[in-house]
Motif scaffolding. Structure first.
Motif, short mmCIF file in Angstrom:
data_model
loop_
_atom_site.label_atom_id
_atom_site.label_comp_id
_atom_site.label_asym_id
_atom_site.label_seq_id
_atom_site.Cartn_x
_atom_site.Cartn_y
_atom_site.Cartn_z
N THR A 38 17.37 17.97 30.18
CA THR A 38 16.78 19.30 30.15
C THR A 38 16.33 19.61 28.73
O THR A 38 16.89 19.08 27.76
CB THR A 38 17.79 20.37 30.62
N ALA A 39 15.31 20.46 28.62
CA ALA A 39 14.75 20.76 27.30
C ALA A 39 14.00 22.08 27.37
O ALA A 39 13.60 22.54 28.44
CB ALA A 39 13.81 19.64 26.85
N ARG A 40 13.80 22.69 26.21
CA ARG A 40 12.97 23.88 26.10
C ARG A 40 11.50 23.48 26.00
O ARG A 40 11.16 22.48 25.37
CB ARG A 40 13.34 24.70 24.87
N ALA A 41 10.63 24.32 26.60
CA ALA A 41 9.19 24.10 26.48
C ALA A 41 8.56 24.99 25.43
O ALA A 41 7.49 24.67 24.91
CB ALA A 41 8.51 24.36 27.83
N ARG A 42 9.19 26.10 25.09
CA ARG A 42 8.61 27.06 24.15
C ARG A 42 9.70 27.67 23.28
O ARG A 42 10.85 27.82 23.72
CB ARG A 42 7.84 28.15 24.91
#
Length: 255
Positions: A38-42
């Motif tokens: 999982t990761a942040r996009a912004r």
């Protein structure tokens, strides 16, 4: 006038040689490990918690728990072009692969209930497929309701707020705030809908020289609530579609 053109005949043996096919040509399948992170996009301004986000509507939210069911991952070969396609269509036999007992050597059918509780960047193994050698240009991910045999059901059913994910494709719990001074309001939603996405692979090639590799997909969890606002609560938005659209084309790394 006498014609100098002569008919050209190609024997079946020569055709098979050109096509790289043969009745006794059994080759070992390859191994492709699949995984998720999982990761942040912004980015998000100000001090923010680990699962705090700002969506595309300016809605600030905190996800206190989240589970999504990834039903399957399928590899799609690159489109054949030119003479390779013609020779394959003309060839009376195909190449046999060692993993002939596998029904779908390019598809992982083991469903996984992915827990958003893991820290970003934590690799979540999904399993391995054993496709024939070749070049694969896309992967198709299906998000769908979990069956009784899905991996991760037990983890979702534990903790202070257990969730039974059987029959569910997505379950989210958290708080929403739509204004600077508004008090965040709790929410909890479950979905039984389905969504799929095709993502581009960067020239993934499996061969005798490169028989084993790993693909790591990323889920941009901070886009899952896009479209949610005071006028459009979470239950009225296609959040499962948001999950599918959040998949980032994978990195390819050596195992």
């Amino acid at each position: 006038m006498r014609s100098f053109l002569k008919p050209v005949t190609v024997s079946a043996a020569a055709l098979l040689s050109l096509a790289g096919c043969g009745g006794t040509n059994v080759q070992d399948g390859m191994t492709l490990d699949l995984a998720l992170i999982t990761a942040r996009a912004r980015p998000i301004s100000g001090a923010a918690g680990a699962r705090e986000l700002m969506n595309d509507q300016g809605t600030r939210a905190v996800l206190t728990s989240g589970f999504v069911t990834l039903g399957s991952v399928e590899l799609l070969p690159c489109a054949e072009v030119g003479w390779k396609r013609v020779l394959r269509q003309l060839s009376p036999v195909g190449t046999a692969w060692a993993h002939h007992t596998v029904t779908h050597p390019t598809r992982l059918d083991t469903a996984h209930v992915v827990n958003l509780g893991s820290e970003d960047g934590t690799v979540i193994p999904l399993g391995a497929v054993h496709p024939p050698p070749g070049r694969y240009c896309h992967a198709r991910l299906h998000f769908e309701p979990a069956g009784n045999n899905a991996q991760g059901l037990a983890a979702a059913a534990q903790g202070d707020a257990p969730v039974d994910m059987v029959g569910r494709s997505l379950h989210l719990r958290g708080t929403l705030g739509t204004g600077q001074d508004s008090e965040p309001q709790p929410f909890e939603v479950s979905f039984q809908t389905r969504a799929s996405v095709d993502v581009l692979l960067e020239w993934v090639t499996l061969s005798e020289a490169n028989p084993h590799t790993q693909l790591v997909f990323a889920l941009s969890w901070d886009t899952w609530l896009d479209g949610v606002s005071a006028e459009q609560p979470p239950a009225n938005v296609d959040l499962v579609g948001n999950v599918a659209r959040s998949v980032v084309p994978p990195s390819s790394v050596a195992p």
